[in-house]
Write an enzyme that holds these catalytic residues in place. Structure first.
Site, mmCIF file in Angstrom:
data_model
loop_
_atom_site.group_PDB
_atom_site.id
_atom_site.type_symbol
_atom_site.label_atom_id
_atom_site.label_comp_id
_atom_site.label_asym_id
_atom_site.label_seq_id
_atom_site.Cartn_x
_atom_site.Cartn_y
_atom_site.Cartn_z
ATOM 1 N N GLU A 229 0.843 -1.196 0.000
ATOM 2 C CA GLU A 229 0.000 0.000 0.000
ATOM 3 C C GLU A 229 0.875 1.242 0.000
ATOM 4 O OE1 GLU A 229 -3.279 2.040 3.075
ATOM 5 O OE2 GLU A 229 -2.625 -0.031 3.346
ATOM 6 N N ASP A 231 0.220 5.034 0.634
ATOM 7 C CA ASP A 231 -0.711 6.080 1.037
ATOM 8 C C ASP A 231 -0.185 7.434 0.563
ATOM 9 O OD1 ASP A 231 -2.495 4.373 2.346
ATOM 10 O OD2 ASP A 231 -1.299 4.400 4.176
ATOM 11 N N GLU A 234 -3.558 10.697 3.379
ATOM 12 C CA GLU A 234 -4.513 10.422 4.444
ATOM 13 C C GLU A 234 -4.641 11.721 5.214
ATOM 14 O OE1 GLU A 234 -4.825 6.106 5.861
ATOM 15 O OE2 GLU A 234 -2.702 6.584 6.015
ATOM 16 N N HIS A 245 3.851 1.487 2.665
ATOM 17 C CA HIS A 245 3.697 0.275 3.480
ATOM 18 C C HIS A 245 4.125 -0.932 2.641
ATOM 19 C CE1 HIS A 245 1.079 2.040 6.718
ATOM 20 N NE2 HIS A 245 0.671 2.829 5.743
#
Length: 453
Positions: A229, A231, A234, A245
């Site tokens: 992942e 990101d 956020e 991640h």
């Protein structure tokens, strides 16, 4: 280090059961334009978004009885995952009326709470489509990804997120095991290895399902769905973070128990759940982001993320993830770290991540899962773009916008992440007091470094 018996790569083989498609509501994907850029020009194309299958109405193939109601499965229809997949169908979506999802040109708006004819919907998650049946796959190495965002209507406790996960292009569409596929938003996974996904590999995650004790719409099954992942965003109006991640598995992978990182086994997961984040407030610049900040969240702005490789090629090792902003016609460089033990930095690099983990006293699962190099491998294989709005039934979004852990000294490096109170963000409060909250994403672009803004 990890149990191989608990991991099942989500390959999509033809089997006797199926994840069915309903016909009671026609599926029509909201249109959303997207731009590919090279130096000096951008070419716009007409794409669309689809709603994640977890939000969709799931009913009997022969009628309209609910297979899943509230946060529980109908055990007569779903005595096991295979039978459930055969008995139940995912249906089309009324995007604006039921889910508060609207598009106009290049802009997508996601509303937080929507009162529909038959139900009240909270939050949503959508994916960018290449065509009616396939997710758009992004290869981000040596590229720049840019979008505009309006978070002015996102208070404490909410997250208007834009990110990439290593889902499969067709959403697991197979000749029998999954008849719904990307068109109906199947195949989700992320680095938290979520257990609330209702269907994994075309099979219902109904076995071992435990309804949530604080979320009327959710629960958790035996299986989790893991994948790398990235990101990009956020955020709410108070705080923002971007976080890679990496995972030790390739592509969407089902997990159980330790491999999911459940409970006290968080750092035994196949994925780095913490990631290596850059939150300007957490990294020492308290005035950079927020209402009236250097990046003023009271109005729309542009977010630019650059994925730098060692040899400036699309196949080289990922060595840096840079961030900058544009607002009011002005380019704003990312904030610079101001934390003891961390050299001044305004981007994510291996040295930054290692120093951050040491300074904050955090376990360095990021390095253990391969860090930027492994994250780069996932970016090279290709990822799907996700956009969502959600509240947090686990820890009230305090990890993003408040003091977390709440019993830690806010003066300790890494604990203070934003100005929201430690008793803020409770879903029951946010849903009651801010039902009209929303996030707007627009002008999504991908291009060569320096071409998108």
């Amino acid at each position: 280090m990890f149990s191989k018996t608990a991991l099942v790569t989500l390959t999509y083989l033809s089997v006797a059961f199926a994840q069915q498609v309903g016909t009671l509501t026609a599926e029509s994907h909201p249109a959303l334009s997207f731009s590919d850029c090279t130096e000096g020009s951008c070419k716009q194309s007409a794409l669309s978004v689809t709603l994640d299958s977890n939000w969709r109405w799931l009913h009997t193939t022969s009628g309209s009885d609910n297979c899943y109601d509230g946060n529980e499965w109908d055990t007569s229809l779903c005595p096991d995952g295979e039978t459930c997949a055969s008995n139940c169908a995912l249906d089309g979506a009324d995007y604006p009326g039921t889910y508060g999802i609207t598009t106009s040109g290049s802009e997508l708006e996601l509303k937080f709470v929507t009162k529909g004819t038959y139900s009240t919907n909270v939050g949503s998650r959508v994916y960018l489509m290449a065509d009616d049946s396939n997710y758009k796959i992004f290869n981000l190495k040596n590229k720049e990804f840019t979008f505009d965002v309006d978070v002015s209507n996102l208070p404490c406790g909410l997250n208007g997120a834009l990110y990439f996960v290593e889902m499969e292009e067709k959403g697991g569409l197979g000749t029998a095991s999954n008849k719904a596929g990307a068109k109906y938003g199947t195949g989700y996974c992320d680095a938290q290895c979520p257990h609330d996904i209702k269907f994994i590999n075309g099979v219902a995650n109904s076995e071992g399902w435990v309804p949530s004790d604080n979320d009327a719409n959710a629960g958790s099954g035996t299986l989790g769905a893991c994948c790398s992942e990235m990101d990009i965003w956020e955020a709410n109006s108070i705080s923002a973070a971007y976080t890679p991640h990496p995972c030790s598995v390739t592509g969407p992978t089902a997990c159980t128990g330790t491999d999911c990182g459940d409970g006290d086994d968080r750092y035994q997961s196949v994925c780095d759940k913490d990631g290596c984040d850059f939150n300007s407030y957490r990294m020492g610049d308290k005035d950079f982001y927020g209402p009236g900040g250097t990046v003023d969240t009271a109005s729309k702005f542009t977010v630019v993320t650059q994925f730098i490789t060692a040899d400036n090629s699309t196949t080289g090792d990922l060595v840096e993830i840079r961030r900058l902003y544009v607002q009011g016609g002005k380019v704003i460089q990312n904030s610079v770290t101001a934390v003891d033990g961390i050299d001044e930095s305004d981007s994510i690099t291996t040295d930054y991540c290692t120093a951050q983990k040491t300074a904050f006293g955090d376990k360095d699962a990021f390095s253990e899962r391969g860090g930027l190099s492994v994250m780069g491998d996932a970016l090279e294989r290709g990822m799907v773009l996700v956009m969502s709005i959600w509240d947090d039934h686990a820890v009230n979004m305090l990890w993003l916008d408040s003091t977390y852990p709440t019993d830690a000294d806010p003066a300790k490096p890494g604990v203070a992440r934003g100005t929201c109170a430690t008793d803020s963000g409770k879903p029951e409060d946010v849903e009651k007091n801010s039902p009209g909250a929303s996030v707007k994403f627009s002008n999504i672009k991908l291009g060569s470094i320096g071409s998108t803004y």
